[in-house]
Design a protein around this motif. Structure first.
Motif: not given
Length: 299
Positions: A48-51, A114-119, A206-207, A250-251
């Protein structure tokens, strides 16, 4: 104001529980004066924090700080913004500053994502900065009694300096258990091995992989049976966990449920408290088996 917020939607925890570990307004201002811009200062899960802050972090480059429990601080930085060395160096300075300001914590979890978009943000690197608030039973046995202590897997990154005589990395549950099996033939006069089986946590938990979790658990059942069936006279095996990680929840964060505490011994009966067992009970048992009389367990 830059990162100076607490969003109730981010968290299942309450900041009232964090009064001794989450910096107040004056402390946040001092942290920013010493370290520069900082995002976050929230209690919540990493997902949630990264989002909430990931894209802002990419724009301005300010580290994200959050709290997953009252005594655990976390720092998140994008791989394109901070190298592993830079992330570790910043977290070390952050911890030293928190300490100087009088805030208590057991460890700081340093994460890169890593990643370029919120999701699409994915955490890909972790290292733990621990504080030796008090000697652990493992470190005490090593220093005071000459016990050989070995950490296998991720536990090596969580221990205080000096807890383990040596450590071994591993890539799977099978490899971790193979190392433990080899250590059974050690000629050490007194030996404690702590191994983490991280497939249950990082890969299947986590996966969110229920089928993989079930296969790993079924395999572990067989491995435990084979392992404990040949216990020697002075061998004891403890199986436990520090948190839940339901692969159907969830999550991608930790879930909350009871964890196992299974004890197998080759030559003695071990009576544990009927209620209130915790990781402190495990530490007490390890100490008791090596001559430390704590009163929490009997043999």
């Amino acid at each position: 104001m830059l990162g100076n917020l607490y969003d109730e939607r981010l968290s299942t925890l309450h900041l009232d529980d964090f009064s001794r570990s989450v910096p107040d307004g004056a402390a946040r201002a001092e942290l920013r004066r010493r370290l520069g811009a900082i995002l976050g200062f929230v209690a919540g899960t990493g997902e949630k924090v990264l989002r909430a802050f990931g894209e802002q972090h990419l724009v301005i480059g300010a580290p994200i700080v959050y709290f997953s429990s009252p005594r655990v601080a976390q720092v998140a930085m994008h791989v394109n913004r901070f190298s592993a060395h830079e992330a570790w160096a910043w977290a070390t300075r952050y911890g030293a500053t928190l300490d100087a300001l009088g805030y208590t914590f057991d460890r700081i979890i340093v994460r890169r994502f890593e990643g370029a978009a919120t999701d699409r943000f994915v955490r890909v690197w972790r290292r733990d900065l621990t504080r030796p608030l008090r000697p652990s039973i493992i470190g005490h046995l090593r220093r005071a009694r000459g016990t050989t202590t070995v950490g296998v897997g991720k536990v090596a990154n969580l221990a205080h300096d000096g807890d383990f005589s040596w450590t071994a990395s591993c890539a799977s549950n099978d490899e971790a258990l193979s190392i433990v099996e080899e250590l059974r033939s050690s000629d050490a006069r007194s030996l404690v091995v702590i191994a983490t089986l991280d497939d249950f946590d990082a890969i299947h938990g986590h996966g969110r992989d229920p089928s993989g979790f079930a296969r790993a658990l079924t395999r572990f059942d067989v491995q435990v049976r084979d392992f404990v069936s040949g216990l020697g006279e002075f061998e004891t095996v403890i199986v436990t966990a520090d948190h839940g990680n339901d692969p159907t929840a969830p999550g991608h964060g930790h879930s909350r449920e009871y964890v196992p505490l299974l004890v197998f011994s080759g030559d003695r009966r071990i009576d544990l408290p009927a209620e209130g067992s915790s990781l402190t009970t495990v530490a007490s048992l390890i100490g008791h088996l090596h001559g430390e009389r704590t009163g929490q367990v009997t043999t």
